[in-house]
Design a protein around this motif. Structure first.
Motif, PDB file in Angstrom:
ATOM      1  N   UNK A  38       0.987  -1.235  -0.165  1.00  0.00           N
ATOM      2  CA  UNK A  38      -0.133  -0.019   0.067  1.00  0.00           C
ATOM      3  C   UNK A  38       1.020   1.433  -0.105  1.00  0.00           C
ATOM      4  N   UNK A  39       2.106   0.997   0.006  1.00  0.00           N
ATOM      5  CA  UNK A  39       3.180   2.144   0.379  1.00  0.00           C
ATOM      6  C   UNK A  39       3.620   2.711  -1.325  1.00  0.00           C
ATOM      7  N   UNK A  98      -1.494   3.339  -4.418  1.00  0.00           N
ATOM      8  CA  UNK A  98      -2.515   4.317  -4.048  1.00  0.00           C
ATOM      9  C   UNK A  98      -3.270   4.910  -4.943  1.00  0.00           C
ATOM     10  N   UNK A  99      -3.256   4.892  -6.113  1.00  0.00           N
ATOM     11  CA  UNK A  99      -4.093   5.270  -7.246  1.00  0.00           C
ATOM     12  C   UNK A  99      -5.137   4.297  -7.394  1.00  0.00           C
ATOM     13  N   UNK A 123      -7.635   5.022  -4.486  1.00  0.00           N
ATOM     14  CA  UNK A 123      -8.574   6.059  -4.590  1.00  0.00           C
ATOM     15  C   UNK A 123      -9.689   5.953  -5.574  1.00  0.00           C
ATOM     16  N   UNK A 157     -12.064   3.423  -3.886  1.00  0.00           N
ATOM     17  CA  UNK A 157     -12.719   4.386  -2.777  1.00  0.00           C
ATOM     18  C   UNK A 157     -13.881   5.276  -3.423  1.00  0.00           C
ATOM     19  N   UNK A 169     -15.179  -0.167   2.103  1.00  0.00           N
ATOM     20  CA  UNK A 169     -14.024  -0.981   1.660  1.00  0.00           C
ATOM     21  C   UNK A 169     -13.079  -1.418   2.724  1.00  0.00           C
ATOM     22  N   UNK A 170     -12.905  -2.644   2.737  1.00  0.00           N
ATOM     23  CA  UNK A 170     -11.883  -3.172   3.713  1.00  0.00           C
ATOM     24  C   UNK A 170     -10.646  -3.766   3.043  1.00  0.00           C
ATOM     25  N   UNK A 171      -9.368  -3.431   3.596  1.00  0.00           N
ATOM     26  CA  UNK A 171      -8.346  -3.823   2.652  1.00  0.00           C
ATOM     27  C   UNK A 171      -7.459  -4.831   3.454  1.00  0.00           C
ATOM     28  N   UNK A 212     -18.532 -11.509   5.119  1.00  0.00           N
ATOM     29  CA  UNK A 212     -17.996 -10.499   5.848  1.00  0.00           C
ATOM     30  C   UNK A 212     -17.916  -9.287   4.600  1.00  0.00           C
ATOM     31  N   UNK A 254      -6.367   9.314  -0.435  1.00  0.00           N
ATOM     32  CA  UNK A 254      -5.669   8.086  -0.405  1.00  0.00           C
ATOM     33  C   UNK A 254      -4.811   8.168  -1.561  1.00  0.00           C
ATOM     34  N   UNK A 255      -4.751   9.156  -2.342  1.00  0.00           N
ATOM     35  CA  UNK A 255      -3.916   9.166  -3.647  1.00  0.00           C
ATOM     36  C   UNK A 255      -2.674   9.937  -3.336  1.00  0.00           C
ATOM     37  N   UNK A 294      -0.531   7.064   1.958  1.00  0.00           N
ATOM     38  CA  UNK A 294      -0.215   6.085   1.641  1.00  0.00           C
ATOM     39  C   UNK A 294       0.737   5.183   2.388  1.00  0.00           C
ATOM     40  N   UNK A 295       1.677   6.108   3.129  1.00  0.00           N
ATOM     41  CA  UNK A 295       2.482   5.655   4.184  1.00  0.00           C
ATOM     42  C   UNK A 295       1.828   5.337   5.326  1.00  0.00           C
ATOM     43  N   UNK A 302      -1.226   4.600   5.753  1.00  0.00           N
ATOM     44  CA  UNK A 302      -1.986   3.208   5.618  1.00  0.00           C
ATOM     45  C   UNK A 302      -1.231   1.988   5.654  1.00  0.00           C
ATOM     46  N   UNK A 303       0.187   1.943   5.090  1.00  0.00           N
ATOM     47  CA  UNK A 303       1.192   1.013   5.129  1.00  0.00           C
ATOM     48  C   UNK A 303       1.484   0.539   6.301  1.00  0.00           C
ATOM     49  N   UNK A 346      -1.698  -0.812   8.333  1.00  0.00           N
ATOM     50  CA  UNK A 346      -1.956  -2.205   7.782  1.00  0.00           C
ATOM     51  C   UNK A 346      -1.065  -3.146   8.295  1.00  0.00           C
ATOM     52  N   UNK A 380      -8.773  -6.472  10.602  1.00  0.00           N
ATOM     53  CA  UNK A 380      -9.025  -6.074   9.463  1.00  0.00           C
ATOM     54  C   UNK A 380      -9.122  -4.375   9.351  1.00  0.00           C
ATOM     55  N   UNK A 381      -9.025  -3.820   8.369  1.00  0.00           N
ATOM     56  CA  UNK A 381      -8.852  -2.395   8.138  1.00  0.00           C
ATOM     57  C   UNK A 381      -9.896  -1.888   7.126  1.00  0.00           C
ATOM     58  N   UNK A 382     -10.871  -1.093   7.608  1.00  0.00           N
ATOM     59  CA  UNK A 382     -11.925  -0.611   6.556  1.00  0.00           C
ATOM     60  C   UNK A 382     -11.605   0.945   6.636  1.00  0.00           C
ATOM     61  N   UNK A 383     -11.714   1.400   5.379  1.00  0.00           N
ATOM     62  CA  UNK A 383     -11.120   2.801   5.146  1.00  0.00           C
ATOM     63  C   UNK A 383     -12.283   3.787   4.483  1.00  0.00           C
ATOM     64  N   UNK A 384     -12.412   4.814   5.045  1.00  0.00           N
ATOM     65  CA  UNK A 384     -13.432   5.742   4.807  1.00  0.00           C
ATOM     66  C   UNK A 384     -12.584   7.062   4.224  1.00  0.00           C
ATOM     67  N   UNK A 408       5.452   6.443   8.016  1.00  0.00           N
ATOM     68  CA  UNK A 408       4.765   5.030   8.161  1.00  0.00           C
ATOM     69  C   UNK A 408       4.876   4.652   9.580  1.00  0.00           C
TER      70      UNK A 408
END
Lengths: 334, 334
Positions: free
Chosen positions: A70-71, A76-77, A80, A83, A93-95, A117, B70-71, B76-77, B79-80, B83, B92-96, B295
């Motif tokens: 994810x880094x 990241x694009x 985005x 999302x 969205x769960x990643x 889930x 997120x772009x 991105x850092x 998030x990584x 995560x 788990x991770x869900x993003x908004x 990060x």
DNA sequence: CTGAAAGCGCTTACAG
DNA sequence: CTGAAAGCGCTTACAG
């Protein structure tokens, strides 16, 4: 104390069935009733218990996405784009990360349990082998692949062979005959079909032009900034180095660009460089590249997912366009 | 047909209670029983229904994260890092996304309903006002803020004032007196306390050195590559432009670096540039910068979250170090 | 160590 | 248009 549907029903003087219907905007509810229920729910700060509605048959309204990293810019694009579409459609969205073989294995062994889930799974650069694909499919999840073609799974990707072919041909057309390629040594992804296709395209373009391929022009290094530096170092050590290099990612190309400058190798005078992606910084850097619309790839994939399985598009592999963008980093050899 | 706990119980010849206990590794289950249950579950491809276990009292083992974009590199850092920690802990991770005011409002109105969906929420650059913060807190979610200080919420961030002060002081120490700052005009985030603190730090450093601040040295442009280009264009139009600029992000600084080169402004000869972040490409670009470990910020925040609310760290604001990294883009004025 | 049973809070036919 | 009731598939005291 959380308010339950029963609290709302009691306060509004209706049954829980009516509350359920009213709040979810279903038909056959009198306007006055609905208004009263909505007002009551609002007043009590009621929101449905996620687990309870799931159990009773509701959808998760959640999509999963699994990617190795994810880094990096690419992910990241994608993220985005995904999302944007999902949130507009009211989905979450769960990643999941699956970088190492161990993590991939762990993810696969969980896949089946994700069925209750998430409603679907977007896979990015997963490159499942036959057995792994089987497990993914047996999970029963709706699948959409991004950036890779996966048999029996709808996908959105680009024609990597063709894109690499054209990148290489561009270098040939402006007069280069000693052309290298960098990024094949993607250490952590032992076998990436994407990179393999690009290498094939590169080779085909050379063959097409009657140019012979030199093993030492296959530069190592990962698709990262430091990988680009490494590739240039390797090139600089050669007696008769290539006069042009196709880097399989812009991040790598920019690392290469910087290292070339550091070593006094003039770009594009001594060395032409073409990248891949059209990274946000590619234009600023003057980097020629093969532009792919990664963010759009993500948003389209999310749209496909949302239209599954209703309009089961029947295992379609869609190809997105890739565009040659010539900037300052490629020029005829001197 | 999904297998249920009842199927497993029947096949294994035990009660569902025992299956539940055996599969979740609880005490007071005979080894032989457990083995038999596990084997049966395995054979039937059983995995618990997510909704059912939630409803019956299980934890979601899911953490939410809300961020504006997120772009961009920063997210991105983060998030990584997040995560990495969460997945290692089996969460788990869900993003908004909450970029526009509308999306922020929508998110806030949902926050309460997330209580049955996630165990905690990480907030990144949310900058809630008093009312918004109140709503977040009333959601009942465990909160951890990343990169921003939020009253009554544990947070991990950096000292933006101090970092900006030191960046500016670096420019002063090498001899600059006409020093600009770029990035304050972050259009989509009307009021970013983070950027406000950095501007304060910049001003304080100038004042400290007895330098006067010029309004026209406050360059516009967002914290993006094109924002950096815009800032340099603005600078180039000035009769007596600054000889050094502090860009509030590396992405912006790199956009500025590229534009300067394009306009024939020599860096660092005519213009010194210092950025903020230590972006992956900063070293390759030779960009001096204030390094923050983004990060790590993410992974530490995730760890804090996982230790809540048990070891309720009692609203702690932790500060991460920021380091001045001098490279080629800053030098004494000539 | 194990089981019977209540209960979690919804949704959805089925009636009316 | 509305309600009574069954049922979704778990977990957790409570007994034994």
């Amino acid at each position: 104390m959380r308010a339950t549907i029963e609290d709302v029903a009691r306060e509004a003087g209706v049954s829980v069935a009516t509350v359920s219907r009213a709040l979810r905007g279903m038909d056959h509810v009198a306007e006055v009733t609905r208004d009263r229920v909505v007002a009551t729910a609002q007043r009590l700060g009621y929101s449905p218990h996620f687990g309870a509605s799931l159990l009773a048959g509701g959808a998760t309204r959640t999509i999963g996405l699994v990617a190795p990293y994810y880094d990096i810019w690419y992910t990241s694009q994608v993220l985005a784009g995904v999302e944007e579409v999902l949130s507009a459609a009211g989905h979450d969205l769960v990643i999941y990360a699956a970088d190492t073989p161990l993590n991939r294995e762990q993810f696969l062994s969980r896949a089946h349990s994700l069925q209750t889930r998430i409603d679907g799974l977007l896979i990015v650069d997963f490159f499942p082998d036959v057995g792994q694909l089987q497990r993914l499919i047996e999970s029963g999840l709706n699948l959409v692949a991004i950036g890779e073609d996966v048999a029996r799974v709808p996908s959105l990707s680009i024609d990597n062979f063709d894109a690499a072919f054209r990148a290489t041909r561009h270098l040939i057309e402006i007069g280069h005959t000693r052309i290298g390629i960098a990024g094949g040594q993607q250490v952590s992804l032992d076998t990436s079909p994407v990179l393999a296709s690009r290498i094939d395209g590169y080779q085909a373009a050379l063959a097409d032009a009657g140019l012979k391929e030199l093993a030492e022009y296959r530069l190592t290094g990962m698709l990262t900034v430091s990988g680009g530096r490494q590739a240039i170092d390797e090139l600089a050590d050669q007696l008769e180095p290539p006069t042009a290099v196709f880097f399989m990612s812009d991040e790598m190309a920019m690392g290469g660009l910087a290292q070339a400058r550091r070593l006094g190798i003039d770009v594009p005078g001594d060395l032409s460089i073409i990248g891949f992606d059209d990274h946000d910084l590619a234009e600023a850097t003057g980097l020629s590249t093969m532009r792919q619309r990664v963010r759009r790839l993500g948003s389209l994939a999310a749209e496909r997912m949302l239209s599954l399985p209703d309009h089961d598009s029947g295992r379609v592999h869609e190809l997105m366009p890739v565009e040659l963008v010539v900037r300052d980093s490629t020029a005829p050899p001197r």
